[in-house]
Design a protein around this motif. Structure first.
Motif, PDB file in Angstrom:
ATOM      1  N   PRO A 250     -41.271 -19.210  -8.208  1.00 54.96           N
ATOM      2  CA  PRO A 250     -40.188 -20.137  -7.890  1.00 54.96           C
ATOM      3  C   PRO A 250     -39.203 -20.246  -9.050  1.00 54.96           C
ATOM      4  N   SER A 251     -37.939 -20.173  -8.726  1.00 55.27           N
ATOM      5  CA  SER A 251     -36.906 -20.191  -9.756  1.00 55.27           C
ATOM      6  C   SER A 251     -36.859 -21.544 -10.442  1.00 55.27           C
ATOM      7  N   LEU A 252     -36.863 -21.522 -11.775  1.00 54.08           N
ATOM      8  CA  LEU A 252     -36.721 -22.770 -12.522  1.00 54.08           C
ATOM      9  C   LEU A 252     -35.340 -23.370 -12.312  1.00 54.08           C
ATOM     10  N   SER A 253     -34.350 -22.514 -12.094  1.00 57.78           N
ATOM     11  CA  SER A 253     -33.002 -23.027 -11.834  1.00 57.78           C
ATOM     12  C   SER A 253     -32.957 -23.782 -10.505  1.00 57.78           C
ATOM     13  N   GLY A 254     -33.829 -23.395  -9.559  1.00 55.51           N
ATOM     14  CA  GLY A 254     -33.926 -24.148  -8.308  1.00 55.51           C
ATOM     15  C   GLY A 254     -34.424 -25.560  -8.557  1.00 55.51           C
TER      16      GLY A 254
END
Length: 416
Positions: free
Chosen positions: A49-53
């Motif tokens: 999962p993207s940390l930016s998400g």
């Protein structure tokens, strides 16, 4: 005690639930989760999962807090007069009616904890970008501490309960903030489920960069398994074999909660004045009156959240304390399931306190319909607060300290 072993030691991690050394698969496919084969604790989630998400969700939640907490989320129309309620007003009204500690608990769980948690996540991303260690440590510590106390989902259910209680006395008007609260609740639950402090510390410094010959301690903050030391080598938090004085602190909180639960159930928790009649309700009598008012669904919710859940937490934690103290060797997996259940259900005891704060805001004093909290609300607030502290202070690894060396040591983690 399970001892770490040297072969493939760079791929071994101690389970945060029971301290079992486990050979870790670095990347799991999306949809697969890694669980400890002994205690069932989730070790990692599949995919990346993207940390930016997470950052996008946190910023969106912070923006939603503005309409959700400033504008009215519900109003009632009574005798030609409209009374509106915002989320913080319930806590302020409890303060003005002489319940300062109860007010702080409601304000903290419904407003402060969710906002600070999202802000801390933003701080973590800023720290990663600027390589700011102090910010990273502060942000992850706040997230670790506040996760159990952010209760927007419980607050939303309490809004529904308050509406059902008031529908026979007044007209209910949904305010614009309620829609923001619903979206906020959905996003915050998604955010909390996505956030993994281990992933953030892995982004800061991956575990494989530490050359450890042995792994005998597990950091509960960044989940780095490492040799014995006074502080974690990655996050610099104090490093302990087990949480300091875990059994003693849990026992103290539990005994205090056990004493408070009697006045919480025997003394009126709310007082409703309608048409000149003064109706004092304990938790149990309130449930009975809801059944008599043809609202069995709401009655069951209150009964479960305010009577069954606190009792289940006290009995469950008491049983776990006895087993940990006497080092019981059988049914440890079943006891771990009890521990998981206690952690999940703990926050729902706040439902009745949120309902009281909403009712107090909507039903003004001096009207034909009047509502004030009872002294029993203070005792019930103590039960909720103390049982939450007891759950967080109990170290689940104490349940496994007497477990004999298992042939599953070092085996690959289960995928489900």
């Amino acid at each position: 005690m399970f001892q770490s072993f040297t072969p493939l030691n760079d791929k071994v991690r101690l389970c945060q639930g029971c301290d079992l050394p486990i050979r870790v698969q670095q990347e799991l496919p999306y949809g697969k989760n890694a669980y400890c084969p002994r205690c069932g604790t989730q070790l990692s989630r599949g995919g990346s999962p993207s940390l930016s998400g997470n950052l996008a969700l946190a910023i969106t939640c912070l923006l939603l807090f503005i309409p959700a907490f400033i504008f009215p989320f519900i109003s009632i129309h009574l005798l030609g007069v409209t009374f509106s309620a915002t989320v913080p007003e319930g806590a302020w009204n409890l303060m003005s009616h002489g319940f300062p500690l109860l007010s702080l608990l409601v304000l903290f769980c419904s407003v402060i904890a969710p906002i600070v948690l999202c802000a801390a996540l933003v701080v973590c991303h800023l720290a990663l970008h600027k390589h700011w260690f102090t910010g990273m440590k502060l942000g992850t510590t706040i997230i670790y501490r506040l996760k159990p106390w952010a209760m927007i989902d419980v607050f939303l259910v309490s809004v529904a309960v308050a509406c059902f209680k008031l529908k026979d006395y007044s007209d209910i008007i949904v305010g614009p903030a309620l829609y923001a609260l619903i979206v906020l609740q959905l996003l915050s639950v998604l955010l909390i489920s996505r956030v993994s402090l281990r992933r953030y510390w892995e982004a800061w410094r991956p575990e494989h960069t530490f050359e450890h010959q042995s792994k005998e301690r597990h950091c509960i903050y960044c989940h780095l398994s490492q040799p014995v030391g006074t502080h974690c080598q990655r996050c610099h938090q104090p490093l302990h074999h087990r949480k300091p004085r875990s059994l003693e602190r849990t026992l103290a909180y539990l005994l205090a909660a056990s004493l408070a639960i009697f006045p919480a159930n025997l003394i009126p928790i709310s007082i409703l004045i309608t048409n000149g009649q003064r109706l004092e309700d304990t938790i149990y009598s309130g449930v009975i009156s809801l059944f008599n008012s043809q609202m069995p669904g709401i009655a069951i919710i209150i009964f479960v959240a305010s009577i069954l859940v606190p009792m289940a937490k006290i009995l469950g934690l008491g049983y776990l304390l006895v087993c940990a103290h006497w080092r019981k060797e059988r049914f440890q997996r079943q006891r771990m399931k009890i521990y998981f259940v206690v952690k999940v259900i703990g926050k729902w005891s706040m439902l009745d306190l949120f309902v009281i704060s909403i009712m107090l805001t909507l039903v003004d004093r001096g009207q034909i319909l009047d509502f004030v909290p009872g002294i029993g609300a203070i005792a019930f607030g103590l039960v909720v607060f103390l049982t939450l502290l007891a759950t967080e202070s109990l170290d689940s690894r104490l349940l496994w300290d007497n477990h004999p060396n298992s042939p599953t040591s070092g085996r690959s983690i289960n995928e489900r």
